[in-house]
Write a protein that holds these residues in place. Sequence first.
Motif, mmCIF file in Angstrom:
data_model
loop_
_atom_site.group_PDB
_atom_site.id
_atom_site.type_symbol
_atom_site.label_atom_id
_atom_site.label_comp_id
_atom_site.label_asym_id
_atom_site.label_seq_id
_atom_site.Cartn_x
_atom_site.Cartn_y
_atom_site.Cartn_z
ATOM 1 N N ASP A 51 24.057 125.723 9.527
ATOM 2 C CA ASP A 51 23.735 125.624 10.965
ATOM 3 C C ASP A 51 23.154 124.272 11.369
ATOM 4 O O ASP A 51 23.262 123.870 12.520
ATOM 5 C CB ASP A 51 22.755 126.734 11.365
ATOM 6 C CG ASP A 51 23.396 128.108 11.317
ATOM 7 O OD1 ASP A 51 24.643 128.192 11.301
ATOM 8 O OD2 ASP A 51 22.648 129.102 11.283
ATOM 9 N N GLY A 52 22.546 123.570 10.421
ATOM 10 C CA GLY A 52 21.969 122.257 10.705
ATOM 11 C C GLY A 52 22.931 121.112 10.486
ATOM 12 O O GLY A 52 22.564 119.946 10.626
ATOM 13 N N GLY A 53 24.177 121.416 10.122
ATOM 14 C CA GLY A 53 25.166 120.365 9.909
ATOM 15 C C GLY A 53 25.071 119.704 8.555
ATOM 16 O O GLY A 53 25.619 118.621 8.342
ATOM 17 N N GLU A 54 24.363 120.323 7.620
ATOM 18 C CA GLU A 54 24.247 119.809 6.259
ATOM 19 C C GLU A 54 24.750 120.885 5.305
ATOM 20 O O GLU A 54 25.360 121.860 5.733
ATOM 21 C CB GLU A 54 22.778 119.456 5.950
ATOM 22 C CG GLU A 54 22.173 118.401 6.871
ATOM 23 C CD GLU A 54 22.757 117.001 6.697
ATOM 24 O OE1 GLU A 54 23.524 116.762 5.752
ATOM 25 O OE2 GLU A 54 22.433 116.134 7.519
ATOM 26 N N TRP A 55 24.518 120.729 4.010
ATOM 27 C CA TRP A 55 24.908 121.724 3.003
ATOM 28 C C TRP A 55 23.655 122.330 2.403
ATOM 29 O O TRP A 55 22.613 121.682 2.312
ATOM 30 C CB TRP A 55 25.757 121.087 1.906
ATOM 31 C CG TRP A 55 27.122 120.732 2.374
ATOM 32 C CD1 TRP A 55 28.247 121.492 2.284
ATOM 33 C CD2 TRP A 55 27.534 119.532 3.034
ATOM 34 N NE1 TRP A 55 29.321 120.841 2.838
ATOM 35 C CE2 TRP A 55 28.906 119.628 3.306
ATOM 36 C CE3 TRP A 55 26.876 118.362 3.425
ATOM 37 C CZ2 TRP A 55 29.636 118.627 3.937
ATOM 38 C CZ3 TRP A 55 27.579 117.362 4.062
ATOM 39 C CH2 TRP A 55 28.954 117.506 4.317
ATOM 40 N N ASP A 56 23.756 123.574 1.968
ATOM 41 C CA ASP A 56 22.603 124.272 1.413
ATOM 42 C C ASP A 56 22.286 123.851 -0.017
ATOM 43 O O ASP A 56 21.160 124.021 -0.471
ATOM 44 C CB ASP A 56 22.822 125.790 1.451
ATOM 45 C CG ASP A 56 22.848 126.307 2.881
ATOM 46 O OD1 ASP A 56 22.130 125.758 3.738
ATOM 47 O OD2 ASP A 56 23.601 127.269 3.132
ATOM 48 N N ALA A 57 23.254 123.315 -0.740
ATOM 49 C CA ALA A 57 23.049 122.933 -2.137
ATOM 50 C C ALA A 57 23.439 121.476 -2.362
ATOM 51 O O ALA A 57 24.381 120.962 -1.741
ATOM 52 C CB ALA A 57 23.873 123.838 -3.056
ATOM 53 N N TYR A 58 22.727 120.836 -3.268
ATOM 54 C CA TYR A 58 22.993 119.452 -3.657
ATOM 55 C C TYR A 58 24.456 119.296 -4.084
ATOM 56 O O TYR A 58 25.150 118.363 -3.662
ATOM 57 C CB TYR A 58 22.054 119.085 -4.807
ATOM 58 C CG TYR A 58 22.222 117.688 -5.342
ATOM 59 C CD1 TYR A 58 21.385 116.664 -4.924
ATOM 60 C CD2 TYR A 58 23.205 117.391 -6.284
ATOM 61 C CE1 TYR A 58 21.526 115.372 -5.429
ATOM 62 C CE2 TYR A 58 23.356 116.113 -6.787
ATOM 63 C CZ TYR A 58 22.516 115.104 -6.358
ATOM 64 O OH TYR A 58 22.673 113.836 -6.853
ATOM 65 N N GLU A 59 24.927 120.207 -4.936
ATOM 66 C CA GLU A 59 26.280 120.124 -5.469
ATOM 67 C C GLU A 59 27.347 120.255 -4.384
ATOM 68 O O GLU A 59 28.408 119.633 -4.475
ATOM 69 C CB GLU A 59 26.493 121.188 -6.558
ATOM 70 C CG GLU A 59 25.671 120.966 -7.813
ATOM 71 C CD GLU A 59 24.207 121.378 -7.674
ATOM 72 O OE1 GLU A 59 23.402 120.994 -8.535
ATOM 73 O OE2 GLU A 59 23.864 122.076 -6.686
ATOM 74 N N GLU A 60 27.075 121.042 -3.353
ATOM 75 C CA GLU A 60 28.015 121.159 -2.237
ATOM 76 C C GLU A 60 28.127 119.835 -1.488
ATOM 77 O O GLU A 60 29.223 119.407 -1.108
ATOM 78 C CB GLU A 60 27.569 122.252 -1.270
ATOM 79 C CG GLU A 60 27.642 123.653 -1.829
ATOM 80 C CD GLU A 60 27.022 124.680 -0.888
ATOM 81 O OE1 GLU A 60 26.246 124.309 0.016
ATOM 82 O OE2 GLU A 60 27.326 125.867 -1.064
ATOM 83 N N ALA A 61 27.005 119.182 -1.269
ATOM 84 C CA ALA A 61 27.006 117.883 -0.587
ATOM 85 C C ALA A 61 27.699 116.825 -1.440
ATOM 86 O O ALA A 61 28.451 115.995 -0.923
ATOM 87 C CB ALA A 61 25.580 117.454 -0.258
ATOM 88 N N LEU A 62 27.459 116.857 -2.757
ATOM 89 C CA LEU A 62 28.102 115.894 -3.645
ATOM 90 C C LEU A 62 29.613 116.094 -3.655
ATOM 91 O O LEU A 62 30.375 115.129 -3.592
ATOM 92 C CB LEU A 62 27.525 116.005 -5.057
ATOM 93 C CG LEU A 62 28.096 115.051 -6.103
ATOM 94 C CD1 LEU A 62 28.015 113.595 -5.640
ATOM 95 C CD2 LEU A 62 27.380 115.245 -7.432
ATOM 96 N N GLU A 63 30.068 117.324 -3.713
ATOM 97 C CA GLU A 63 31.507 117.619 -3.687
ATOM 98 C C GLU A 63 32.137 117.081 -2.403
ATOM 99 O O GLU A 63 33.191 116.432 -2.432
ATOM 100 C CB GLU A 63 31.741 119.127 -3.795
ATOM 101 C CG GLU A 63 33.175 119.527 -3.941
ATOM 102 C CD GLU A 63 33.716 119.330 -5.342
ATOM 103 O OE1 GLU A 63 34.944 119.238 -5.474
ATOM 104 O OE2 GLU A 63 32.930 119.264 -6.308
ATOM 105 N N ALA A 64 31.484 117.324 -1.277
ATOM 106 C CA ALA A 64 31.991 116.824 0.004
ATOM 107 C C ALA A 64 31.982 115.294 0.027
ATOM 108 O O ALA A 64 32.919 114.667 0.540
ATOM 109 C CB ALA A 64 31.145 117.377 1.153
ATOM 110 N N GLY A 65 30.954 114.689 -0.540
ATOM 111 C CA GLY A 65 30.877 113.230 -0.601
ATOM 112 C C GLY A 65 31.964 112.627 -1.470
ATOM 113 O O GLY A 65 32.549 111.593 -1.131
ATOM 114 N N ILE A 66 32.250 113.267 -2.589
ATOM 115 C CA ILE A 66 33.327 112.791 -3.464
ATOM 116 C C ILE A 66 34.660 112.863 -2.730
ATOM 117 O O ILE A 66 35.449 111.908 -2.750
ATOM 118 C CB ILE A 66 33.370 113.608 -4.775
ATOM 119 C CG1 ILE A 66 32.130 113.303 -5.631
ATOM 120 C CG2 ILE A 66 34.649 113.314 -5.556
ATOM 121 C CD1 ILE A 66 31.949 114.246 -6.814
#
Length: 112
Positions: A90-105
């Motif tokens: 809901d805040g426009g981010e990811w709930d887990a570090y690994e989810e954000a890293l996957e999206a960044g990759i």
Amino acid sequence: MKDEFVTLETAEMLRDKSFPQTDFKINISTLHQCYLYLSIPTQSIAQKWLREAKNIHICIYNCACGYGYEISKADNGTHIASSTYKGTNDGGEWDAYEEALEAGIQEALKLI
């Protein structure tokens, strides 16, 4: 604690960008008894390859809304992209570090 493997979608993107083969492979299809294999690296190996071979650094940060990423040039820190309001929560981010890293990759691979 363990290092996460990239998703099949990310592995296919890595293959398309000439990512070197790794020891861990999965069979993605069979055609007349011919096996096609796809290398599945860990997120940290993919992140390191992007940094060292493609000069793309992915930095994961956290904030009150969750985790996000910043992409910059590895050699001089020039900003390239960020995940502001691209995440799945809901805040426009990811709930887990690994989810954000996957999206960044995945985002970094689109830049190559």
